[in-house]
Design a protein around this motif. Structure first.
Motif: not given
Length: 495
Positions: A216, A297, A290-294, A214, A187-188, A191, A185
């Motif tokens: 996803e 990022a 919202r946290r950035l998606g893959f 993140g 994370i950017a 974030d 999983q």
């Protein structure tokens, strides 16, 4: 609830990848910032240096901890022996204990630590187990601790991102170990930084771990394919094989990417098991954007690389030289024998044109001397467990103290005058390379000095063995740098 403006935040590891990016985020949020550094000189050229207080100290020896923690409202513990060493597990644990004890004595309100994300009940690698132990030590101390656990961090300059990027870009087809099937999983980095800052907003007395990630969950193989799509590359052919151990995998990664085996191994070992959030309590405690998606990022990280705006790199944290080693600039050489190789060339151009060439050395531009010889030296270093030849540069035009530069480290830089590099390749003794701009009788002079301090018989034999090649390597380097400076001066004059 928000942290009051003006709180004092202590940051350890400010010369590292996360710490170097966290400091300006804390400043922007209204914190007063103090940094603890074993070598404060490494922070000298940071753009935020004149806005923070720096204390010389070390978490393992305890030096400077009382002064650094005095009056601190929150302390960020971002120290970890990524590249390992004989006693890194003991060293990491001892550093955490000393830091926690000193924080308690200083009355620090909170410790914030960034660890690794690992599933419960799984046999962990030595590095992951060490990071978990550091988290436990901090949670069991008298000062409340917030431990954030993250898996792969996506951001320009991070070791995880550079490993992913170069594997994808350089290998249209690859046989890969089984860990490419592990679920991760990611994370950017932006974030991660936001959550580190906001961790100080948690209720007073909060003492627990929080998993962060993140939106996803992907396998490493899926991350490779998604990266390829974002980067505009064709779909990669991935064939998992069961025979590559973490050790062999790290050597393979070291051959393909800028990440040397010593750093690649803990990254690879962390991928042997799934790294997925078991809870998302922090999102409820600290509701935010919202946290950035893959894909987003990766796109942002690639954009910063294309724009040459990589603020910090994973390699910035490593500086293996011992503090007791004397510098070649010392008026009296107190360390015994010192071998030197000196070269000088007149340059038909301005000191400014020569300095531009000196500061732009390494990375894609190379070393102006026998590229195959430099590459071979780098590959030999990689084969014996060194950093290898692929680290490149953080910025193509500008250097600052502490930057890694291929298999060198910027130890001193006086703009327009001096660039001193310290070798980080495996050698039987410390070595330096100095590139200097001088003036003599009204003319510009390029001065070059290589220095080597042998340790034991092996060191003396090494220098004797390589001396016959110095005329070719160092001599042509001096001539080519002078010639390039003259070319640049002509171009500048023509414009």
């Amino acid at each position: 609830m928000s942290a009051p403006s003006g709180r004092l935040a202590l940051v350890t590891g400010a010369s590292g990848y996360i710490g170097g990016r966290l400091v300006p985020q804390l400043l922007a949020a209204g914190y007063r910032v103090r940094c603890l550094a074993r070598t404060p000189e490494k922070l000298r050229d940071q753009p935020w240096r004149d806005r923070v207080e720096v204390v010389r100290g070390d978490v393992v020896s305890g030096e400077g901890l009382a002064e650094a923690l005095s009056g601190a409202d929150v302390a960020y513990y971002l120290v970890h022996s990524m590249s390992g060493g004989k006693d890194f597990v003991r060293t990491d644990a001892e550093g955490a204990r000393r830091f926690a004890e000193a924080a308690g004595q200083a009355g620090t309100g909170r410790i914030v630590y960034l660890g690794g994300l690992a599933p419960e009940g799984t046999e962990l690698s030595e590095h992951m187990a060490s990071r978990e132990e550091v988290g436990r030590i901090l949670l069991e101390a008298s000062v409340p601790a917030v431990v954030l656990r993250a898996a792969v961090i996506l951001g320009s300059g991070s070791a995880s991102f550079e490993m992913l990027r170069h594997l994808t870009e350089r290998l249209p087809a690859m046989t890969t170990p089984r860990w490419v099937r592990s679920r991760v999983q990611p994370i950017a980095v932006r974030d991660v930084l936001r959550l580190l800052v906001r961790a100080d907003e948690l209720p007073e007395g909060t003492n627990r771990t929080f998993d962060i990630g993140g939106p996803e969950v992907l396998s490493y193989a899926e991350m490779i394919q998604r990266f390829a799509t974002v980067a505009g590359l064709a779909k990669r052919l991935i064939v998992p094989v069961p025979v590559l151990s973490p050790g062999l995998s790290s050597l393979w990664v070291g051959l393909i990417t800028p990440v040397p085996p010593s750093v690649a191994r803990p990254l690879v070992e962390s991928l042997r098991h799934d790294a997925v959030m078991a809870e998302n309590d922090l999102a409820r405690e600290l509701p935010d954007e919202r946290r950035l998606g893959f894909d987003e990022a990766v796109r942002l990280a690639l954009r910063r690389i294309d724009e040459d705006r990589v603020d910090t790199r994973w390699s910035s944290a490593a500086w293996p030289s011992a503090p007791s080693d004397p510098l070649p600039s010392d008026p009296d050489w107190t360390g015994g024998s010192l071998y030197t190789d000196r070269r000088a060339r007149y340059v038909d151009g301005s000191p400014e044109s020569l300095w531009r060439v000196i500061e732009g050395i390494g990375g894609d531009r190379g070393w102006y001397s026998w590229p195959l010889a430099w590459a071979a030296r780098g590959w030999i270093d990689l084969a014996v467990g060194g950093v290898g030849p692929r680290r490149g540069r953080r910025d193509p035009e500008r250097l600052r103290v502490g930057d890694s530069l291929d298999f060198w480290r910027v130890e001193e830089i006086i703009p327009g005058e001096l660039l001193r590099l310290r070798a980080e390749m495996r050698l039987p003794g410390p070595a330096w390379l100095e590139l200097r701009v001088a003036r003599l009788e009204g003319r510009t002079v390029y001065c070059q000095r290589a220095l080597f301090h042998p340790r034991g018989l092996a060191g003396h034999l090494y220098w004797k063995a390589v001396t016959p090649f110095h005329g070719i390597v160092f001599g042509s380097m001096a001539s080519n740098i002078a010639a390039r400076a003259e070319e640049d001066a002509e171009v500048t004059a023509g414009t």
